[in-house]
Every structure is written in structure tokens, then in C-alpha cells.
Design a protein around this motif. Structure first.
Motif, PDB file in Angstrom:
ATOM      1  N   LEU D  71      38.844  35.761  41.533  1.00 29.33           N
ATOM      2  CA  LEU D  71      38.477  36.884  40.658  1.00 29.33           C
ATOM      3  C   LEU D  71      37.164  37.515  41.108  1.00 29.33           C
ATOM      4  CD1 LEU D  71      39.395  35.247  37.240  1.00 29.33           C
ATOM      5  CD2 LEU D  71      40.426  37.340  38.127  1.00 29.33           C
ATOM      6  N   LYS D  74      37.822  39.376  44.463  1.00 28.93           N
ATOM      7  CA  LYS D  74      38.720  40.515  44.345  1.00 28.93           C
ATOM      8  C   LYS D  74      38.122  41.643  43.529  1.00 28.93           C
ATOM      9  CE  LYS D  74      42.448  42.529  45.187  1.00 28.93           C
ATOM     10  NZ  LYS D  74      42.760  42.809  46.568  1.00 28.93           N
ATOM     11  N   SER D  75      37.486  41.290  42.412  1.00 32.64           N
ATOM     12  CA  SER D  75      37.037  42.333  41.491  1.00 32.64           C
ATOM     13  C   SER D  75      35.620  42.121  40.980  1.00 32.64           C
ATOM     14  CB  SER D  75      37.978  42.396  40.279  1.00 32.64           C
ATOM     15  OG  SER D  75      39.303  42.586  40.677  1.00 32.64           O
ATOM     16  N   VAL D 147      35.529  42.634  34.394  1.00 28.84           N
ATOM     17  CA  VAL D 147      36.986  42.560  34.362  1.00 28.84           C
ATOM     18  C   VAL D 147      37.529  43.987  34.490  1.00 28.84           C
ATOM     19  CG1 VAL D 147      39.009  41.943  32.980  1.00 28.84           C
ATOM     20  CG2 VAL D 147      36.948  40.499  32.929  1.00 28.84           C
ATOM     21  N   ILE D 151      43.833  45.280  32.213  1.00 31.36           N
ATOM     22  CA  ILE D 151      44.416  43.942  32.331  1.00 31.36           C
ATOM     23  C   ILE D 151      44.936  43.485  30.964  1.00 31.36           C
ATOM     24  CG2 ILE D 151      43.951  41.536  32.965  1.00 31.36           C
ATOM     25  CD1 ILE D 151      43.781  43.595  35.269  1.00 31.36           C
ATOM     26  N   LEU D 278      42.848  35.244  33.080  1.00 30.38           N
ATOM     27  CA  LEU D 278      42.556  36.520  33.744  1.00 30.38           C
ATOM     28  C   LEU D 278      43.270  36.629  35.090  1.00 30.38           C
ATOM     29  CD1 LEU D 278      38.786  36.916  32.847  1.00 30.38           C
ATOM     30  CD2 LEU D 278      40.702  38.289  31.992  1.00 30.38           C
ATOM     31  N   GLN D 281      46.926  37.402  34.488  1.00 33.97           N
ATOM     32  CA  GLN D 281      47.103  38.777  34.038  1.00 33.97           C
ATOM     33  C   GLN D 281      46.825  39.772  35.161  1.00 33.97           C
ATOM     34  OE1 GLN D 281      48.298  39.557  30.961  1.00 33.97           O
ATOM     35  NE2 GLN D 281      48.568  37.368  30.728  1.00 33.97           N
ATOM     36  N   LEU D 282      45.879  39.433  36.016  1.00 33.96           N
ATOM     37  CA  LEU D 282      45.590  40.321  37.145  1.00 33.96           C
ATOM     38  C   LEU D 282      46.787  40.372  38.090  1.00 33.96           C
ATOM     39  CD1 LEU D 282      43.408  42.066  38.532  1.00 33.96           C
ATOM     40  CD2 LEU D 282      42.777  40.039  39.844  1.00 33.96           C
ATOM     41  N   HIS D 285      49.431  42.413  36.477  1.00 33.34           N
ATOM     42  CA  HIS D 285      49.059  43.823  36.455  1.00 33.34           C
ATOM     43  C   HIS D 285      49.302  44.489  37.807  1.00 33.34           C
ATOM     44  CE1 HIS D 285      46.914  47.412  35.265  1.00 33.34           C
ATOM     45  NE2 HIS D 285      46.241  47.352  36.385  1.00 33.34           N
ATOM     46  N   ILE D 302      43.084  48.513  41.332  1.00 34.56           N
ATOM     47  CA  ILE D 302      42.248  47.429  41.821  1.00 34.56           C
ATOM     48  C   ILE D 302      42.429  47.305  43.326  1.00 34.56           C
ATOM     49  CG2 ILE D 302      41.900  44.932  41.684  1.00 34.56           C
ATOM     50  CD1 ILE D 302      43.167  45.398  38.751  1.00 34.56           C
TER      51      ILE D 302
END
Lengths: 316, 316, 316, 316
Positions: D71, D74-75, D147, D151, D278, D281-282, D285, D302
Motif C-alpha cells: 500500500l 503503490k499509493s 488512501v 476505495i 484496504l 479493496q484496492l 477497485h 491509481i
């Protein structure tokens, strides 16, 4: 075609666990999962094939053994699989009586074929390719006796759909057919339909069983039977053209032990997956349909354990 | 066998929607889901077969149409199915070129067979049983071109396992085989293996495609092809022995319209289920493997849309 | 802050279904799902809020009604929810006896609070904000009596975890607590623990019930009770600053009808979701633990229906 | 109440692994999973609590560590949890700045409270009950910064619902609240709503964050924050009345080591479960919404990795 660079690949062998796998990492074995695992993940377990090895099925067979025991205790279900074809040796349809065939008959020889004469022919066929470093495949037939009526689902999760998925999830399997299967397309409806009749015990039965014990996704109380095709083992002892992980054309010669025919070893895998599917469906059925039966004159409740002594001691 | 009481059963007919279904409620049609639905639920929808009717697949075909469109836009995937057998009329393996066959060719005749000569034979076979009030089944072959490499899963959810489940969930299907399938067991490993080579574009390819585009549960970039067997329609216009819901032996004669061969109508169902499986697997693959690629030199990322104009307008 | 352009937004109204929603498409209502739906999907249903409207719960309430009926018939389970807080009007903990409170008491007033005195205060609180075009939230308490012991799962799918998810899936909910909940952190272990004792009927019971009927993810036979917090309705009749879909700062004034307090209407949603969770868990429990009980002296089988007359007639 | 027979129960202790658990098998510890496991399964692992021990969460924390790393890469997502209440010591809401609090601050003391002054008070509170053989609980606050917007899911699988389930699946947790939570019910809608505005970077933002970063089940780009209540540890060193497995009233005195307050140890569990939710869900998504974006001007993709060097090296 580019002339390949020769690569000698070592195939794992229980006697040589410390063997050198470094060469194997270089070439993709034809028709093996080597290449596709790299395409998908960019990484793979070279030693022993990782998840693509049939050793992966050990957990399925362990769980299947429990499922078979529970199915037997709860409903008298008996699941038996046997080898019905090895390469071009085909066990005739009428050579095995689905009503009476036993595990003893199946386990009486190394190829797990209940007919001794055909077992000999299958063993000979395997020996013939073994000495040539080649491999062969075959077919496993599976039967499930005494499966309660009403097991399965009507649409997406039809019993035959669950069985098909379970069987095609086994390594090297390429086909599944239930009941009359592909050959059933040679018949007309009037020849193929299984007529219903009332048996002496007052049960709705069918005179023939081309349905293979399943109609509309749900068991009808007849013997469930299906066949699974397994291709010849991909890893062979003969030289093959292929490419390396570095995208070079190469020649590959697998060394070490390899199994010329895995079909007899698939028998317990097929039985186990069938048991797991039936166990799952039985659990779903009891929760969905037996807590609140709507019409006892049509349904045949499987029922719950009525005493601890009935079941618990037998599970230990 | 008890002599059955004659029962005349009315089968639904688009011209006679107001027809009397009361008689149909009395008898279980042989090889239909009539009996098993009662065994399981104690209740069933008599009119039109309820969930056991192939009309149930309308939602699958609608969703499949969207999936096909997205797969085409995203990765150029083309999914085509056609009838390759009707009763004993078998389309030869080499009659259709998987690389070039088009939907126009398939849709050029009523049986959805891309070869006009065999289409005629199939139509004749269907006409022959129609006048006798009988029915026949057959085989649908499906191909998927341009499926990206790496789609699928290595163990339980192998791509061929998902496809097998999807196909066996279709009404009347009794068998599934991918690539060489059951016939592949006639070969030795050295004959059957698909040798890898590097093509001129620098891609890992196979010279043959007995694997049917899937190795170890994962697509290898070759054409995916498989066959599905559909039994003859259970409802026929000939008199059959059966039992009633009240457990009496009866004779049944279905009245009204019934379809002598549903195989051509199964073609869009097969295509749709294939598209839904591939779409699901593509979504999973992108989430699992493309967010965090491990080795770009082996993997071939499918990639995300780079602009709204690339995709969005085409979806409407 | 940029001075916003005034936007007047029309909020749907049962009396004005043909109303003009075009303005509503322009502004994101603060604390509503307007903006996040656009962030995620790039598209949203402006009319009535689409899936973010509490109307979405109609299917839950319909299914919950069936689940409540089955739970009652099968195990005598009674599920009741009521409003225990509206804005700053808090129903005292001891005002409601969980053992005896009835649906009649709850439904005796429009706010669904079983205490008439506090119901009046809550109604007054709602009236007060209604005339100002404002909104308020509150808390719903839910109890489930006669839930069999042993329902739930030990790790990820703990009964309280399933209930928490179910409740937080309801529109506008912001909190969940079971048993002593957040207030339980004010106690020491010796004050908080629920001592076990044997009751006169020979059952293991607890003297207190700070656990809220669940220990280790599994029901212990005591009354299950939990609370759910619902924030004030996002859509209000007062002017607010916000941004438009085109990313301009704007002023928003919602017109039309809007509900100043949705908490009383959440009561059947909470009951229904609780019933669905309990029904799911009961089905799983019967399949997992009652087909093969291991120790009848510790377990208390819920059992299956023993006759059609016992259950079926009551379900129609 | 029957006078209980005294039972001295030994609680596992890292220094005395070979200890005698035979006595513990006799009594059900109040508010522990001892009794409910027996109710459900008729069997339980006495040593160490089996699956009801918080040791079970080791796999969650291991997986969560990977999810946090991904996470972040990536983001830029940062997930931090800390202790905000121990018994009656409550960290004031404004003592921690969600924008700037660091793991170093949290890990600077043994109770994992980022405020040194309150950390001291919490440590003193724990010491106080330890010497009395008693226990206390508390609250963990968790925040997730950066976040991505979008998401989550709009109906059953709302982001807050997934988080609530994840948190209530942790041992000893009794409550969950997101954003303003239960306290949010003290406000009116006009006080509670989070007004939108355009920030200098052209992003839609909210001036306040009572929503806790989630609106309508979907992240809105603000900091996600929530609280989890953990009850006092059930196992204490004080004498308690309870019943034995043989249904006798007994007195229980646990011996051996037990933890007076598990709340600091719950911090990594809470972070890990948040990361796993998360991450799931990512992935969903990206598969659902980024393969085929509908409206780039509203969505904020994203995106995928554009090169191996971008991500892969950092994951090793």
C-alpha cells in the motif's frame, strides 16, 4: 526453426534430492506449467514443479479420506474410482458392474483396474513406453453409490458442474463426462431418456441410468458415474525442442526419474475430489432443505444424528 | 412393472401460453429435472420448467455480451462457438480453421455450423427426428483467440476447471474436454507435447496446440478451444413410461411444441459463459499480478487504459 | 475560500416524482455519497440517491422478515430493535427490560422507543430540528432472545464480526458495540467478567451479561444485544457550502422533502440484518456441527424438523 | 447458588511450558471462549486457548506487514494505530495530530500511546491492576493516510463494514466506530456535515472530517480514522465463581502469568487488519474500475506499475 542449443535437464528423483536443478531452470518443458507460471508470476519453483506437481494433491487426498468416512457413516455413500483406459487399452463398458465392484478388486493390481485381464494389458502398455523414455495417459472412471436424492443445485452450482470443476482442477486432466457423456450424443431422446418406475420399496427409480445419477444439477438416487481424461505425462526422457527462460531455442533432455503413466495414481485424487464435492453439497443441502422441509411425501430427509453413540465413536 | 395409467402432458408453447399445465404437474418427464426438484425442494415450478428451463440462461447471455465486448476492447479477445456435431453427423476436425473462422460463417445457417455442407446434413438430421416427435443432441466447439498469456490460477481454480464448471452448468450438458481432451489419451507424451519455439515477434509459442491454450491451469497465449456435449432434449413427443408425483406408474405423452435439437441454441450460451470466465480471470489477474509485476522480462502486462477516449466511448 | 455560486438543489419527494433533478446533478451534497460515487465510478444515479438511498434496504427487510419467521419457528428466536437515543435524548440503560420488552411497546409510538416518556422527548427533539430544516441522528439498540448456544465462528467470522459488518453496511451508520461495548473499557476484569452458574434447568448460564451473549465469537445462550450509531441525515434544508461536479465552489440549498431523523426507520433494517446474520450462522452451524456431533453432553443440538406438520404449515 | 468446589487453574506461561493444564480443563473461565467452544464443538484446545488465543493473530500481522508495504509503495498509504484509552485514562481528542503523528512517537513507550504524558498515566493504571491480579481494557485508534479516493463498495461491502468486521474479529474487541462514531449523534446535520471545497491542487476536499474518510461506503480521500474497544482481559488472578465442564459450580483461581492489559499488543493487530482490508479493496477497485474507467475527469486512476524497476525491487 533455429537449431536449439542442447540443454540437459535434471528431473527430481526421490533418490537424488540433492540433485542439481540449475539446468532445469533454463528450459521450459513442453506442455508443462513451466512457461505459464513464468508468464503469470514472473517467478516459479523449479524444484519438483512446485504447485504444478501432483504432490500438491496430498492435502486433497487427506481431506477426501475424512469426507469419504463421513459420507459413508452418514448416508452409506461409497465412492470408488478405477482406471478404465491406458493409452489405447480400453476397458469395455460392460466389464465392470457399477453395483458390485469393490475396492479390493481395484486395488488387486498396480494399475488399479478391477478387471485382471485388462490390468495386465495396461501394465504391458506402460512397460512398453517406459523403456522408450516416453509416457502415456488414460481415463479414470469414478462411481458414487448411495448418494441421497436431492444433492446439488439447480443453476450455476449443478452437481455435475462442481464435479467437472473438481476433476479439471487435477493436474494433467483434459476432459470430464458424466453419465452417457459425449457418447450420449449418438442417441435420440427416446433412446436416451431414463424412464422412471416405482421400485418394490416404493422409491422413484430409473430403469436405465444414462443421466449418470444427476438430472437438472441434482442427484436422483441412482449411481453417479463419470469419467476423467488424463493426458500423457509432460515430462519424458526423450529429447525435445523447446525454449529457455532467456527466450533461446534449445534442445531439452530430461534426466532422472519420471513416471511413464500417472493415471493409476490419479485414482485416489479423483475419489477424494468427488468426496469433497459430495460432502460440501450434503452440508449445503441439510442447511438449506432439511431445516425446513416443505413436503415430506416428496423429499427424503437425510436426517441428523440422533445420538452421540451413533456417529461420534466411528469418527475417531 | 405396473401398467401405467395414461397421462397426456401439455408442454408449453409460445402460441398457447394460456394452456393447461395441470396435467403436467402429475407426471415426471424422464431425464428432466421434474423429479429431482421435487426430491430436493418438495416444490417446483411446473410452468415452463422454472429454473431448469434453458430460458434461465438469458441473464448469462446478456452479461456475456458485455464481457465479450470488454475482452475485445481490452485485449482483442475473440470468442466464437459453433456446432460441431448433431446426432451422428460429425464435422471433421480439419473442416474449420480456428485461426480464421468468423461469426458470419457460423451465423450463415440455422444450425450454426460454419461448414455449409455439414450444416445441411445437420439440418436434415434434425428434420428427420422432428417429424417422429423425437429429439437429438450434439457437440458445441468453442474457441477463444488472443487471450493474454498468464490468465488463470495454478491449483483449484485452473482456467480449464472454471471453464468446465461453467459449461456443465448449462442445461443438458454432459461433457467437457479441452484441447486434445479424451482423444489425447491415444497419444504418447512425445507425440502429444506441444514444443515451444520463439516466433518472429519474439514471443514464446507452441508449434502444436494439443494443450488447447492452457497449461497448468494458466493460458499460454495459444488459441483456447474446448468442446461441450449436449444430450438429446428430454421432452419428446413420443409416449414414455414414467411415474406421477403421487408415485403411480403412468404413461406420459407430451403435447404442444418441443424443440427437437437445442444444440444450435446452446452456441451463444457457451460463448457467454466462456466470456464470463475469461473476464473474471482477467480481473483477478490484473489485481493479483499487474499491480506489482515481479519480472517484466517474463510477464507481458496487459495494462490499464491510458485515456478515457481509449475505452469509454466504445462501451456505450 | 472562493465564494460559491448559489445552487438550489431539489431533493426527491413522494409528492413530486416528476421533479427536476437536473440541478441536483450539479452539486455534491456534503457528507452524502454523491462525491464518492463519482470518484469511484465516474457516474452516479442522481435521482433519489440510487444505491446510496436507504430505499435500497427494502430487499434486506423483506428477506429479514422470512429469516425472523424461520428463526422463531425453529428455535424460538425473537429479534427486537428500538430507538435508544435521538440527538441528545438518551434512554437510560435500565428503562428497558431486555427479557420482557415487546414489539407492541416499541411500535406504540412513531419513534419506536418502548418508553413512552422518552418517546415524547425524542419526538419533540425531531420536531425541533424539522422546523429549522436541520437533521439529527441517534442510536438503535437491538436484542436477540433465545439464540441457541454455539452459533458463530471462532476466528475471522466471529458472530460479533458478522453483526458489525451487517450494521455498518446500513446507510448512515457510524458505530457498533456489542454487550458492554466502549463503556466496558471503564471496568476491570473482575468487575466485567460474567460469572457462570448452573441454573435450575441444568443449563450453563451467566449471572451478568456484559459479553452481550457472545464469547469468543460464539453465542453463549444469553440475550445478544448491541447498539448501532446513525449520524444525522446528510441532506438538510439549510444552505451549505460545497463543490459542483465540475469542481466549482458553490452554495447548495436542498429543496423538497427530506427526513429530519431516519433513526426510527432504521429499526426494521437493524432487526432484519440481525436476522439474516443469525439465519446464515444457524445454517452453517447445523451443517458443520450437528451432522456429526462430537460430544452430546456439552453440545445442545438444535435438531431437525421431525415432521412436516411441525414446520411446513407455519411457513406458508 | 451452590457453593462451588475450589479449583485452581493454571494459566500458560512462557517460562513454564511444561505446566499442568489438567486443572484448567475442568473450569470454564468467565467471559472466555472456554464454554462457547464446548457448546459449539464439544471439544476445545485447553492449552493456551487454541484459536481463542490472541496468538492466532500472528498470521494476520505477518500478512498485514506485506499489505502495508505494498500500500505504501503503490499509493503512499500510511496506517498507524495507537492506544487512546486504558481503563479510565482517556487521551484527549486533540492530543494527537492525525496529519503528523509518527510510528516513532507511538513506539516510544510500552503502551504505544504517542503522548508521553498520557503514556505514563496509562502505564501507572496497568501497574495498579497488575499487582491486584486484575485486568483492564481500553481503546485503540487507527488512522490511514493517503488512501486513494474511491476505495470500497456502495452496499453490503461498504469500506466501513469491512473494517468493522475486521476489527470485531480481533480477540476481546467489543466495539467499533468510524469518524465521529457514537459521539456524532450529539450533533445536528448542519453541525456534522463535512463541507466540500476545492483545494489549491484542484482536488475535492472536505473542511472537516467527521465522516472519517468514508462516505457512502467509499473512501473520499480524507484520513480514514476509527476506534476499537477492547474489554478487560478475561483471565485474571482473582478468585471467581464459575462452573466446570462437568456442570458443577466451582471456584476458580487462575495461576501462572497473565497479561493485565492487552490493548498495547492489539495495536499491530489493528494496523494489520486495516491494511488487509484496504489491500483487498484496492485490488477489487483496480479490477472493477480502472480497467475500464468511465469518466477520467471525476475518477482518479491509481494506475499500474509502469516499469519493473518502479516496484519490484522494493518488495524484496
Amino acid at each position: 526453426m533455429t537449431t536449439g542449443t542442447p540443454i540437459h535437464v535434471f528431473v527430481p528423483n526421490t533418490d537424488q534430492r540433492g540433485g542439481d536443478y540449475s539446468e532445469m531452470a533454463k528450459a521450459y518443458r513442453p506442455s508443462h506449467a513451466d512457461a505459464t507460471y513464468d508468464f503469470k508470476y514472473g517467478v516459479r519453483a523449479v524444484q519438483g514443479g512446485g504447485r504444478s506437481s501432483a504432490r500438491e494433491t496430498i492435502g486433497r487426498v487427506a481431506a477426501g479420506a475424512l469426507a469419504k468416512k463421513i459420507l459413508k457413516l452418514k448416508s452409506g455413500v461409497e465412492i470408488l474410482a478405477f482406471v478404465s483406459k491406458v493409452h489405447q487399452v480400453v476397458l469395455p463398458e460392460d466389464a465392470v458392474d457399477f453395483e458390485t465392484v469393490t475396492m479390493e478388486q481395484i486395488e488387486s493390481n498396480i494399475v488399479r483396474c478391477p478387471d485382471p485381464e485388462y490390468a495386465e494389458k495396461m501394465i504391458a502398455a506402460i512397460d512398453k513406453v517406459r523403456i522408450r523414455g516416453d509416457s502415456i495417459g488414460g481415463v479414470v472412471t469414478c462411481i458414487a453409490r448411495n448418494v441421497p436424492r436431492g444433492i446439488g443445485s439447480p443453476v450455476f452450482d449443478k452437481l455435475e458442474a462442481e464435479l467437472a470443476k473438481a476433476m479439471l482442477s487435477l493436474p494433467a486432466s483434459k476432459g470430464f463426462e458424466i453419465g452417457s457423456g459425449f457418447a450420449g450424443t449418438d442417441f435420440t431422446g427416446s433412446e436416451h431418456n431414463d424412464e422412471f418406475y416405482m421400485d418394490e420399496a416404493g422409491n422413484v427409480r430409473t430403469r436405465t441410468n444414462r443421466s449418470g445419477g444427476v438430472q437438472g444439477g441434482i442427484s436422483n438416487g441412482e449411481i453417479i458415474y463419470f469419467k476423467v481424461a488424463f493426458k500423457p505425462t509432460a515430462t519424458i526422457g526423450k529429447k525435445q525442442n523447446t525454449v529457455s527462460r532467456e527466450h533461446q531455442d534449445v534442445e531439452l533432455l530430461a534426466r532422472g526419474r519420471h513416471d511413464p503413466c500417472v493415471v493409476p495414481r490419479a485414482v485416489p485424487m479423483v475419489e477424494s475430489m468427488a468426496a469433497l464435492v459430495l460432502m460440501d453439497q450434503l452440508m449445503a443441502h441439510i442447511a438449506q432443505c432439511e431445516m425446513f422441509p416443505l413436503n415430506f411425501s416428496l423429499q427424503e430427509p437425510i436426517g441428523m444424528a440422533s445420538s452421540a453413540s451413533e456417529l461420534a465413536p466411528n469418527l475417531s
